[in-house]
Motif scaffolding. Sequence first.
Motif, PDB file in Angstrom:
ATOM      1  N   PRO A 201       0.812  -1.216   0.000  1.00  0.00           N
ATOM      2  CA  PRO A 201       0.000   0.000   0.000  1.00  0.00           C
ATOM      3  C   PRO A 201       0.847   1.269   0.000  1.00  0.00           C
ATOM      4  CG  PRO A 201      -0.854  -1.579   1.584  1.00  0.00           C
ATOM      5  CD  PRO A 201       0.460  -2.116   1.118  1.00  0.00           C
ATOM      6  N   VAL A 202       0.347   2.273  -0.732  1.00  0.00           N
ATOM      7  CA  VAL A 202       0.961   3.597  -0.752  1.00  0.00           C
ATOM      8  C   VAL A 202      -0.020   4.559  -0.084  1.00  0.00           C
ATOM      9  CG1 VAL A 202       1.975   5.406  -2.172  1.00  0.00           C
ATOM     10  CG2 VAL A 202       2.167   3.016  -2.882  1.00  0.00           C
ATOM     11  N   GLU A 203       0.519   5.477   0.689  1.00  0.00           N
ATOM     12  CA  GLU A 203      -0.283   6.367   1.531  1.00  0.00           C
ATOM     13  C   GLU A 203      -0.154   7.810   1.033  1.00  0.00           C
ATOM     14  OE1 GLU A 203       0.311   7.481   6.199  1.00  0.00           O
ATOM     15  OE2 GLU A 203       0.259   5.354   5.656  1.00  0.00           O
ATOM     16  N   THR A 204      -1.267   8.499   0.898  1.00  0.00           N
ATOM     17  CA  THR A 204      -1.237   9.891   0.473  1.00  0.00           C
ATOM     18  C   THR A 204      -0.961  10.804   1.656  1.00  0.00           C
ATOM     19  OG1 THR A 204      -3.551  10.498   0.861  1.00  0.00           O
ATOM     20  CG2 THR A 204      -3.059   9.352  -1.200  1.00  0.00           C
ATOM     21  N   HIS A 205      -0.168  11.841   1.413  1.00  0.00           N
ATOM     22  CA  HIS A 205       0.014  12.908   2.400  1.00  0.00           C
ATOM     23  C   HIS A 205       0.118  14.202   1.606  1.00  0.00           C
ATOM     24  CE1 HIS A 205       1.128  14.668   6.297  1.00  0.00           C
ATOM     25  NE2 HIS A 205       1.894  15.480   5.583  1.00  0.00           N
ATOM     26  N   CYS A 206      -1.010  14.881   1.457  1.00  0.00           N
ATOM     27  CA  CYS A 206      -1.092  16.007   0.527  1.00  0.00           C
ATOM     28  C   CYS A 206      -1.319  17.325   1.265  1.00  0.00           C
ATOM     29  CB  CYS A 206      -2.228  15.785  -0.472  1.00  0.00           C
ATOM     30  SG  CYS A 206      -1.967  14.332  -1.528  1.00  0.00           S
ATOM     31  N   HIS A 207      -0.516  18.316   0.894  1.00  0.00           N
ATOM     32  CA  HIS A 207      -0.669  19.665   1.424  1.00  0.00           C
ATOM     33  C   HIS A 207      -1.435  20.532   0.434  1.00  0.00           C
ATOM     34  CE1 HIS A 207       1.658  19.759   5.215  1.00  0.00           C
ATOM     35  NE2 HIS A 207       2.192  18.653   4.708  1.00  0.00           N
ATOM     36  N   ASN A 208      -1.971  21.634   0.946  1.00  0.00           N
ATOM     37  CA  ASN A 208      -2.978  22.401   0.209  1.00  0.00           C
ATOM     38  C   ASN A 208      -2.452  23.713  -0.361  1.00  0.00           C
ATOM     39  OD1 ASN A 208      -5.727  22.183  -0.585  1.00  0.00           O
ATOM     40  ND2 ASN A 208      -6.262  23.824   0.834  1.00  0.00           N
ATOM     41  N   ASP A 209      -1.170  23.781  -0.675  1.00  0.00           N
ATOM     42  CA  ASP A 209      -0.594  25.046  -1.128  1.00  0.00           C
ATOM     43  C   ASP A 209      -1.201  25.541  -2.439  1.00  0.00           C
ATOM     44  OD1 ASP A 209       2.171  25.457   0.675  1.00  0.00           O
ATOM     45  OD2 ASP A 209       1.470  23.393   0.496  1.00  0.00           O
ATOM     46  N   LEU A 210      -1.714  24.653  -3.267  1.00  0.00           N
ATOM     47  CA  LEU A 210      -2.408  25.042  -4.494  1.00  0.00           C
ATOM     48  C   LEU A 210      -3.916  24.806  -4.392  1.00  0.00           C
ATOM     49  CD1 LEU A 210       0.050  23.648  -7.225  1.00  0.00           C
ATOM     50  CD2 LEU A 210      -0.141  25.985  -6.353  1.00  0.00           C
ATOM     51  N   GLY A 211      -4.390  24.503  -3.189  1.00  0.00           N
ATOM     52  CA  GLY A 211      -5.820  24.270  -3.007  1.00  0.00           C
ATOM     53  C   GLY A 211      -6.300  22.934  -3.545  1.00  0.00           C
ATOM     54  N   MET A 212      -5.384  21.976  -3.729  1.00  0.00           N
ATOM     55  CA  MET A 212      -5.761  20.702  -4.350  1.00  0.00           C
ATOM     56  C   MET A 212      -5.472  19.497  -3.462  1.00  0.00           C
ATOM     57  SD  MET A 212      -4.982  21.121  -8.408  1.00  0.00           S
ATOM     58  CE  MET A 212      -3.231  21.502  -8.291  1.00  0.00           C
ATOM     59  N   ALA A 213      -5.335  19.681  -2.155  1.00  0.00           N
ATOM     60  CA  ALA A 213      -4.984  18.564  -1.280  1.00  0.00           C
ATOM     61  C   ALA A 213      -6.035  17.454  -1.326  1.00  0.00           C
ATOM     62  CB  ALA A 213      -4.801  19.056   0.152  1.00  0.00           C
ATOM     63  N   VAL A 214      -7.305  17.810  -1.296  1.00  0.00           N
ATOM     64  CA  VAL A 214      -8.351  16.795  -1.344  1.00  0.00           C
ATOM     65  C   VAL A 214      -8.384  16.135  -2.714  1.00  0.00           C
ATOM     66  CG1 VAL A 214     -10.839  16.395  -1.236  1.00  0.00           C
ATOM     67  CG2 VAL A 214      -9.738  17.856   0.463  1.00  0.00           C
ATOM     68  N   ALA A 215      -8.335  16.931  -3.784  1.00  0.00           N
ATOM     69  CA  ALA A 215      -8.347  16.369  -5.138  1.00  0.00           C
ATOM     70  C   ALA A 215      -7.157  15.447  -5.347  1.00  0.00           C
ATOM     71  CB  ALA A 215      -8.329  17.497  -6.170  1.00  0.00           C
ATOM     72  N   ASN A 216      -5.986  15.839  -4.874  1.00  0.00           N
ATOM     73  CA  ASN A 216      -4.808  14.988  -5.027  1.00  0.00           C
ATOM     74  C   ASN A 216      -4.921  13.716  -4.204  1.00  0.00           C
ATOM     75  OD1 ASN A 216      -3.443  16.641  -6.841  1.00  0.00           O
ATOM     76  ND2 ASN A 216      -2.410  17.797  -5.224  1.00  0.00           N
ATOM     77  N   SER A 217      -5.504  13.807  -3.026  1.00  0.00           N
ATOM     78  CA  SER A 217      -5.680  12.620  -2.192  1.00  0.00           C
ATOM     79  C   SER A 217      -6.611  11.614  -2.863  1.00  0.00           C
ATOM     80  CB  SER A 217      -6.230  13.008  -0.821  1.00  0.00           C
ATOM     81  OG  SER A 217      -5.319  13.830  -0.123  1.00  0.00           O
ATOM     82  N   VAL A 218      -7.702  12.115  -3.427  1.00  0.00           N
ATOM     83  CA  VAL A 218      -8.641  11.236  -4.128  1.00  0.00           C
ATOM     84  C   VAL A 218      -7.977  10.602  -5.350  1.00  0.00           C
ATOM     85  CG1 VAL A 218     -10.793  11.168  -5.442  1.00  0.00           C
ATOM     86  CG2 VAL A 218     -10.678  12.460  -3.302  1.00  0.00           C
ATOM     87  N   SER A 219      -7.268  11.414  -6.127  1.00  0.00           N
ATOM     88  CA  SER A 219      -6.639  10.897  -7.346  1.00  0.00           C
ATOM     89  C   SER A 219      -5.519   9.918  -7.030  1.00  0.00           C
ATOM     90  CB  SER A 219      -6.089  12.060  -8.184  1.00  0.00           C
ATOM     91  OG  SER A 219      -7.133  12.866  -8.670  1.00  0.00           O
ATOM     92  N   GLY A 220      -4.703  10.244  -6.030  1.00  0.00           N
ATOM     93  CA  GLY A 220      -3.657   9.314  -5.633  1.00  0.00           C
ATOM     94  C   GLY A 220      -4.237   7.986  -5.187  1.00  0.00           C
TER      95      GLY A 220
END
Length: 415
Positions: A201-220
């Motif tokens: 398993p790979v785990e997401t850890h996304c920061h929101n500097d571009l306002g895309m932390a949730v979108a990146n977490s879902v896509s990852g």
Amino acid sequence: MPQIHFLDVTNRDGVQTARTGLSKFGKTMVNFYLGRLGVAQSEIGFPFLFHEAPYVRAQIALAEAGAFGDLRLSGWCRGVAADVEKAAEVRAGGTGLAHYNLSISTSDYMIANKFRGRLDRDSIIREMVAAVRAAKAGGAATVGVNAEDGSRTGDGFLTEFALAAKEAGADRVRYCDTIGGDTPDRIRGRFAALAAAVGMPVETHCHNDLGMAVANSVSGALGGLEAGQDVWINTCVNGIGERSGNADLLSTILAFRHGFGLEGRGADVGDPIDLSWARRFGLWAGYALGQPLPYNQVGIGRNAFAHESGIHADGALKDHGNYELYDEETLGPFPDDRHARRGRVVLTGEYGGKAGFRHVMDGLGVAPVDEDLAFALVQLCNAQTGRPLTDDELRLIGGYPRELALLFPGRLPQD
């Protein structure tokens, strides 16, 4: 079928937010709410730090007593064996933390500009392997390895790092978009490739500097699922975290539950999420952290279900589904805490007496397990937080005073 799990990092990354803070009792309440919400795991903090040790012992005891439901507790350490060994010594009743995440930077940028010659790629892997082995030797059931700045780490070294971690005994690798520069298409492809290459398993850890932390977490997560692996998603309550924050817990849960097109992609959440606790948790966090929620905060902001314009109001009055994606009632009730009531009210706290304490507990329907100890804890917790205690906080104190007493070694009557 591979599944999605949530690993909330409010008590580690969230509390590192500049210009804010959370008491150890506040961090305990985060774990309480995460357990009620049904989140799989909480990264509770830094067990190798001296000032976290009493708090960690209290969390272990509370978990053993059932205060957090099925929530798993994990500690965060640097990818340094000495830190891990020190953390493993923190125990309550002979029990230590069973889960760890160990972090070390992996990008060439940080190797050059953070380590500045102290570490190179080979030594990074050696440090991480030693730390993983130390965690397993100390009794850890699961170990995740964090590739800090993973989004700026080349594919080849990221895979080498993850495979070395797996061989040493790691159970997951955390891909950290440390500076928040990733984008949904890119992170999805990288997750799919990494999960397929390492077979774990790979785990997401996304920061929101571009306002895309949730979108990146879902896509990852979708990329990891496509590779046939479980995915773990890091979140923080209300999206708090360093700089512009982390992926918001509620937003990410709602995305998988209501996002169009996800239902046909095998995006199955493996945690028994109970959203009826979402509103209480988010509003409590805003109060405890001293961070008023934006009006447009997803799900729990003041305007999340408010309508004014003529077309919208008309449609919502006919059927709220015309202009609302989900029913606000699923997020649970608004808190009606005693401390927020107007008019005549009796509270209990740092300077309160037994009569007021008993009056409040009776009003909550709480019969403290140990009245004297619970009364002392009310005083200490109120002094620590510097604000009136909420009803849920008082209920936790009444139900688990002996375990919570571990927060305050040497400061209670029983000591």
